[in-house]
Design an enzyme around this catalytic site. Sequence first.
Site, PDB file in Angstrom:
ATOM      1  N   ARG A  30      -7.792  38.917   7.619  1.00  0.00           N
ATOM      2  CA  ARG A  30      -7.870  40.097   6.765  1.00  0.00           C
ATOM      3  C   ARG A  30      -6.518  40.746   6.492  1.00  0.00           C
ATOM      4  O   ARG A  30      -6.136  40.909   5.340  1.00  0.00           O
ATOM      5  CB  ARG A  30      -8.813  41.127   7.400  1.00  0.00           C
ATOM      6  CG  ARG A  30      -9.224  42.222   6.425  1.00  0.00           C
ATOM      7  CD  ARG A  30     -10.072  43.286   7.084  1.00  0.00           C
ATOM      8  NE  ARG A  30     -11.225  42.753   7.798  1.00  0.00           N
ATOM      9  CZ  ARG A  30     -12.061  43.501   8.494  1.00  0.00           C
ATOM     10  NH1 ARG A  30     -11.866  44.806   8.588  1.00  0.00           N
ATOM     11  NH2 ARG A  30     -13.089  42.959   9.116  1.00  0.00           N
ATOM     12  N   HIS A  76     -15.383  35.987  -0.617  1.00  0.00           N
ATOM     13  CA  HIS A  76     -14.966  37.154   0.178  1.00  0.00           C
ATOM     14  C   HIS A  76     -16.134  38.119   0.358  1.00  0.00           C
ATOM     15  O   HIS A  76     -16.322  39.045  -0.444  1.00  0.00           O
ATOM     16  CB  HIS A  76     -13.801  37.856  -0.533  1.00  0.00           C
ATOM     17  CG  HIS A  76     -13.013  38.767   0.370  1.00  0.00           C
ATOM     18  ND1 HIS A  76     -12.206  38.305   1.390  1.00  0.00           N
ATOM     19  CD2 HIS A  76     -12.913  40.109   0.399  1.00  0.00           C
ATOM     20  CE1 HIS A  76     -11.634  39.323   1.997  1.00  0.00           C
ATOM     21  NE2 HIS A  76     -12.054  40.432   1.424  1.00  0.00           N
ATOM     22  N   TYR A 120     -14.177  48.597 -16.759  1.00  0.00           N
ATOM     23  CA  TYR A 120     -13.389  48.885 -17.954  1.00  0.00           C
ATOM     24  C   TYR A 120     -12.170  47.965 -18.097  1.00  0.00           C
ATOM     25  O   TYR A 120     -11.763  47.650 -19.206  1.00  0.00           O
ATOM     26  CB  TYR A 120     -12.894  50.340 -17.938  1.00  0.00           C
ATOM     27  CG  TYR A 120     -14.001  51.361 -17.904  1.00  0.00           C
ATOM     28  CD1 TYR A 120     -14.933  51.434 -18.933  1.00  0.00           C
ATOM     29  CD2 TYR A 120     -14.114  52.257 -16.851  1.00  0.00           C
ATOM     30  CE1 TYR A 120     -15.953  52.373 -18.906  1.00  0.00           C
ATOM     31  CE2 TYR A 120     -15.127  53.196 -16.808  1.00  0.00           C
ATOM     32  CZ  TYR A 120     -16.044  53.253 -17.842  1.00  0.00           C
ATOM     33  OH  TYR A 120     -17.057  54.179 -17.816  1.00  0.00           O
TER      34      TYR A 120
END
Length: 746
Positions: A30, A76, A120
Amino acid sequence: MEDSRIIKTEYSEEMQKSFIDYAMSVIIARALPDVRDGLKPVQRRVLYDMHELGIRYDRPYRKSARIVGDTMGKYHPHGDSSIYDSLVVMSQDFKKGMPLIDGHGNFGNIEGDGAAAMRYTEARLQKVTQEAFLGDLDKDVVDFVPNFDETEKEPSVLPVKIPNFLVNGSEGIAVGMTTSTPPHNLGEVIDAMKAYMQNEDITTRELMRWIKGPDFPTGGIVTNKDELLNIYETGTGKIKLRGKVEYEKGKGGKTNVVITEIPYTMIGANIAKFLSDVAALAETKKTQDIVDISNQSSKEGIRIVIELRKDADPENFTNLLYKKTRLEDTFGVNMLAICNGRPETMGLKAVLKANIDFQFQIATRKYTNLLARELEKKEIQEGLIKACNVIDLVIEILRGSRDRAMAKACLVEGKTEGIRFRSKESKIMASQLQFTEKQANAILEMRLYKLIGLELEALINDHEETMANIYRYEDILERRDSMAQVIINELDGYKKEFGRKRRTVIENAVEAVYREKEIPETDVIFLMDRFGYAKTVDPAVYERNKEAAETECRFVFSCKNTGKICLFTDTGQLHTIKVQDIPYGKFRDKGTPVDNISNFSSEKERIIYATSQTELNLRQVIFVTAQSMMKLVDGGEFDVSKRTVAATRLNEGDTVVSVVSLLEQRNIVLQTKEGYFLRFPIEEIPEKKKSAVGVRGMKLGPKDLVEQVYYIQNTVEATIQYREKTVVLNHLKAGKRDSKGTKIRV
C-alpha cells in the site's frame, strides 16, 4: 464435544503476529513504492488498467469514474476515493516532476483546491507513460501475478525504462516508517544513469556532476548545496528550500516584493497560510513595512505581491519572510523503497544500481523473447522458401492426399503411402522431404497469392531482415556492452523527447538575518483591567488619569517599551509578553486581551501577579499556595527566553494563592477559609529554586486551605474587614512559621 477447529494460542503472541502481518501488508502492498518502477500498488494498477482499457495518449479521453471503477473491480479492492486521489496526483504537474496521466477537466490547483468529482473529469495516459512505462508489457518482460480474487492477472512491477523513483519522487506513511523522496530532473537522472553504466565504481560525489540536486516542479531555491552529498550518500537528511523573490518598482516610489516561485512544501493550503502569516506580521507589529498584500497567481504561474512602505528595506523584509513564514522551509528526505521485497533506505548510488539492474533484467527477457520469435519466423520463412522451390511437388502431394494428416506426414516424415503421384520420380522426391512441424503447418496454410513473384521476393527480403534481427539480438544477449548501448540509446531518446530544463536553483545561501529597527527606549505605563485587557500608555497620560487608572485597573506599573511583562498564574505558570506586542495608545483605548498576545488561557488559569521583567530581576519573589507551601525565589531565575515556563512546582491538587515581589514588607499574614490567621516575619521563609515545592507556612485543618495572604510593614498599620469585623493585622499575635495561628471569632 470440543471443536477441533479451535486453536488455543497465547493472546500476546497472536496480537504480535497479527500486527506484524498487518504492518507488512501496509508497507509492501500500500504505502511504499517499488524502487524499480517508483510506483505504489495503487498507482501501478491505475496505469495498467488504463493500458488495458486502451486509453492511450493518442486516443480520446475517458471518464475518470470508468477508470476508477474498473481498477477497483479488477485489481484494487479498496475505496474509490484512494484510487481517484492517486489518479489526480499523477496528473498534477505541480506535484509530479513528470505527470503520468493527462487529465481533462478540473484536476485541482496549486493553491489546494481539490479536483472535481470523478464523474465530471476525464483522463488518458501521457505519451511518456505509454512508451516508457507500458510499452514492453506484451513482451513478457515482467512477472504477472493473480489479482485479489484470481480472476485476472496483473504485473508485479511495470517495465519502466527510466528511474521514476527519482524523477517523480514519492511520499508515503506506512506502519513505523515513512518515505519522502524529492523529484529530480529527467535529463540529469538519465545522464547519471549512463555514467554509472559506463563506470560501476563511480562515487556519489562524481554522480552529482550530473544530478545537481532535487528539481521541484514549483522551482524555488535549494540553499544547502554542501549538505546534498551526505543526503544522497545516506538517503536521509533535510533539504532547505526558499521561494524565489523579485523586487519591482511600485507606485509613488514604493517597492513591491514579488514571490514568483514557492517552496515545494508550500503547495496546497500552505499558500493561504503563508498569506495569513504575512498579514499576522503586520497585525502583531513584527513589521510595519507592509502596505498591502495580494495573490495575483494564475495559470501562468505564482505571483504573490507584497507592497512595502516607501522607506522600507526590501532585502531585510525578505529575510523576515524567510525567518517567520514558510517562504523558507525544509523538505525531509527519507529515500525508503521496496527493494528485493523488503523496505530499504537507499542512497543515490543504490537507487541507480537497482534501476540499472532492472533495465538489464527486462532487456534480457525482452530480447530473449524477441530472439525466440525471430527464430520461429526464420524457421517458417525457410520452409516457405524451400516449398516455393519445389512448389509443383508440394501441389502434387496435396492433390494426391486423402486428408491434411496424410499430406503433413509426407511433408514432415516423407511418408508416401496412400498418396497418388503422377510419376515414380515425384514419389521418390516426396519421400526425401524433411520439413519441420511448424514449416509443414505454414505450407498447408499458405495462400496461393504467395506464389506471385513479388510476394516471393518480399518473403526473401523478410528472411534477410529476420536473419539480421537474429544476429542483432544474439549480440545484445551475449555482450553486456551491446545491451548497455541499447539501453543508453533508449534513455537518450526519452531525454530528447521528454526532458526539460531545470527549474530549481541549487546554491549555498547565507542564513537569513532580519535586523529589527531599533526603537528608542522609553518608559511606559502598563495597565491591565479585571477582564484581562492590556495596554500601555505614556507616563504623562497616566499622571493625568491616575485616579481612574488605580480604580479601574487590576495591575498598574511602569516598564520599558523594549522590555517584557511577566504574568504569574494560579497553575504555577509564568507567561511573558513583549511590551512591543501590547498596544500603545490613549488611556480610554480598550487594549487587547492577554490571551491573544501570550500563551495564557483565561479558561484554564487565573493571573495572580503581573510585573515587569526588569523589576523582577532586582527582587526576590514570594510564593504562597493554597496548601500553605511557600518559598522565596530570586527574580533572576525568571529571566527566560521562552514565552511560558513553570514558575514553581505544585503538589497534586494545589494552586498558587499569592505571588509578590519582596520590597519593604517585613511580616506576612496567612488567612485560611476557616478563619485562622498567622502572622510571622518574612525572614522565616527560606529561599529556594523555582523548581522546588517550598516549605510549609502554616498547619492546616483536614479541609482547610489558605484563602488570603497579606504583607505588612512594622511601622504602617494595616486594617482589613473580615466577615464584618475589623481586624488590625499588626495587632495579631506574632507566631512562628509552620504553626496553627489564631482563630478570629466573628
